[in-house]
Design an enzyme around this catalytic site. Structure first.
Site, PDB file in Angstrom:
ATOM      1  N   GLU A 101       0.844  -1.195   0.000  1.00  0.00           N
ATOM      2  CA  GLU A 101       0.000   0.000   0.000  1.00  0.00           C
ATOM      3  C   GLU A 101       0.876   1.241   0.000  1.00  0.00           C
ATOM      4  O   GLU A 101       1.978   1.233   0.559  1.00  0.00           O
ATOM      5  CB  GLU A 101      -0.876   0.025   1.265  1.00  0.00           C
ATOM      6  CG  GLU A 101      -2.101  -0.843   1.198  1.00  0.00           C
ATOM      7  CD  GLU A 101      -3.276  -0.127   0.557  1.00  0.00           C
ATOM      8  OE1 GLU A 101      -3.068   0.767  -0.292  1.00  0.00           O
ATOM      9  OE2 GLU A 101      -4.413  -0.453   0.906  1.00  0.00           O
ATOM     10  N   ASP A 102       0.364   2.308  -0.612  1.00  0.00           N
ATOM     11  CA  ASP A 102       1.037   3.596  -0.496  1.00  0.00           C
ATOM     12  C   ASP A 102       0.772   4.182   0.877  1.00  0.00           C
ATOM     13  O   ASP A 102       1.659   4.700   1.540  1.00  0.00           O
ATOM     14  CB  ASP A 102       0.585   4.558  -1.602  1.00  0.00           C
ATOM     15  CG  ASP A 102      -0.936   4.657  -1.730  1.00  0.00           C
ATOM     16  OD1 ASP A 102      -1.667   3.868  -1.091  1.00  0.00           O
ATOM     17  OD2 ASP A 102      -1.399   5.528  -2.482  1.00  0.00           O
ATOM     18  N   ASP A 105      -4.823   4.510   6.165  1.00  0.00           N
ATOM     19  CA  ASP A 105      -5.398   5.434   7.142  1.00  0.00           C
ATOM     20  C   ASP A 105      -6.531   4.749   7.903  1.00  0.00           C
ATOM     21  O   ASP A 105      -6.303   4.154   8.930  1.00  0.00           O
ATOM     22  CB  ASP A 105      -5.790   6.781   6.532  1.00  0.00           C
ATOM     23  CG  ASP A 105      -6.524   6.675   5.208  1.00  0.00           C
ATOM     24  OD1 ASP A 105      -7.249   5.703   4.977  1.00  0.00           O
ATOM     25  OD2 ASP A 105      -6.382   7.613   4.403  1.00  0.00           O
ATOM     26  N   PHE A 154      -3.882  15.167   5.114  1.00  0.00           N
ATOM     27  CA  PHE A 154      -3.987  14.763   3.715  1.00  0.00           C
ATOM     28  C   PHE A 154      -2.672  15.051   3.009  1.00  0.00           C
ATOM     29  O   PHE A 154      -2.137  16.163   3.097  1.00  0.00           O
ATOM     30  CB  PHE A 154      -5.136  15.508   3.026  1.00  0.00           C
ATOM     31  CG  PHE A 154      -5.408  14.984   1.649  1.00  0.00           C
ATOM     32  CD1 PHE A 154      -6.112  13.796   1.466  1.00  0.00           C
ATOM     33  CD2 PHE A 154      -4.945  15.659   0.526  1.00  0.00           C
ATOM     34  CE1 PHE A 154      -6.356  13.298   0.196  1.00  0.00           C
ATOM     35  CE2 PHE A 154      -5.179  15.165  -0.747  1.00  0.00           C
ATOM     36  CZ  PHE A 154      -5.886  13.985  -0.915  1.00  0.00           C
ATOM     37  N   ARG A 167       0.384  12.694  -8.286  1.00  0.00           N
ATOM     38  CA  ARG A 167       0.994  11.363  -8.174  1.00  0.00           C
ATOM     39  C   ARG A 167       2.459  11.353  -8.617  1.00  0.00           C
ATOM     40  O   ARG A 167       3.255  10.569  -8.136  1.00  0.00           O
ATOM     41  CB  ARG A 167       0.229  10.344  -9.020  1.00  0.00           C
ATOM     42  CG  ARG A 167      -1.129   9.997  -8.496  1.00  0.00           C
ATOM     43  CD  ARG A 167      -1.691   8.773  -9.227  1.00  0.00           C
ATOM     44  NE  ARG A 167      -3.113   8.612  -9.005  1.00  0.00           N
ATOM     45  CZ  ARG A 167      -3.647   8.054  -7.933  1.00  0.00           C
ATOM     46  NH1 ARG A 167      -2.879   7.615  -6.970  1.00  0.00           N
ATOM     47  NH2 ARG A 167      -4.952   7.938  -7.817  1.00  0.00           N
TER      48      ARG A 167
END
Length: 178
Positions: A101-102, A105, A154, A167
């Protein structure tokens, strides 16, 4: 230097060098755990493509790579609903699977992936994430490999986006408080 994506401003948060160090560390930890195994790394698209790419550059053991595509974000807010968009087309029974996963959360995507792979009867199911927001995490599922713990803010860059933009940034930026 602050950047603007769509209608929001973002400030520098984590450098490309810090990211590279964290990914190299993840690769070493996974190698140590699976010296005599050939894990299948499964990147969760779209965000993980850069993490998987760099992880593979640092990983020295034999391995395979595949991807699944899932979505749970709209804008800067999680929808709390994970939608599987593209599934996996290979038999993983008896294999070691490392989800890449990047960012983790809330944990909704991780929970859905664990459910999906439990049905595949895998030998080992491990979760690796570059970024982890402990304050936002709502699940009891253990994360096996964590690169960098971050506050519940965020972020964009290094595969992470804000409505499609950001990205491609090599550094990570956080939403500006201004």
């Amino acid at each position: 230097m602050e950047i603007k994506l769509h209608d929001k401003y973002f400030e520098p948060f984590i450098s490309a060098q810090e990211i590279d160090f964290a990914i190299a560390n993840l690769a070493r930890q996974i190698e140590d755990d699976f010296l005599d195994d050939v894990p299948v790394f499964i990147g969760v698209l779209n965000g993980s493509f850069m993490v998987v790419s760099d992880l593979m550059k640092h990983y020295n053991g034999d391995c395979e790579v595949s991807f699944v595509k899932m979505a749970s974000y709209e804008g800067t807010q999680t929808t709390n609903e994970v939608k599987q968009l593209i599934g996996l087309n290979q038999n993983l029974e008896g294999r070691t699977v490392v989800i890449v996963e990047d960012i983790v959360d809330t944990g909704n995507t991780v929970e859905e992936l664990k459910h999906l792979f439990k049905e595949q009867n895998v030998k080992h199911f491990k979760i690796a994430t570059l970024f982890f927001k402990p304050e936002a995490y709502k699940k009891d599922i253990k994360l096996d490999y964590v690169g960098i713990r971050i506050p519940n803010k965020f972020i964009v860059g290094f595969g992470l986006d804000y409505d499609g933009l950001g990205r491609n940034l090599k550094d990570v930026y956080q939403l500006s408080e201004k």
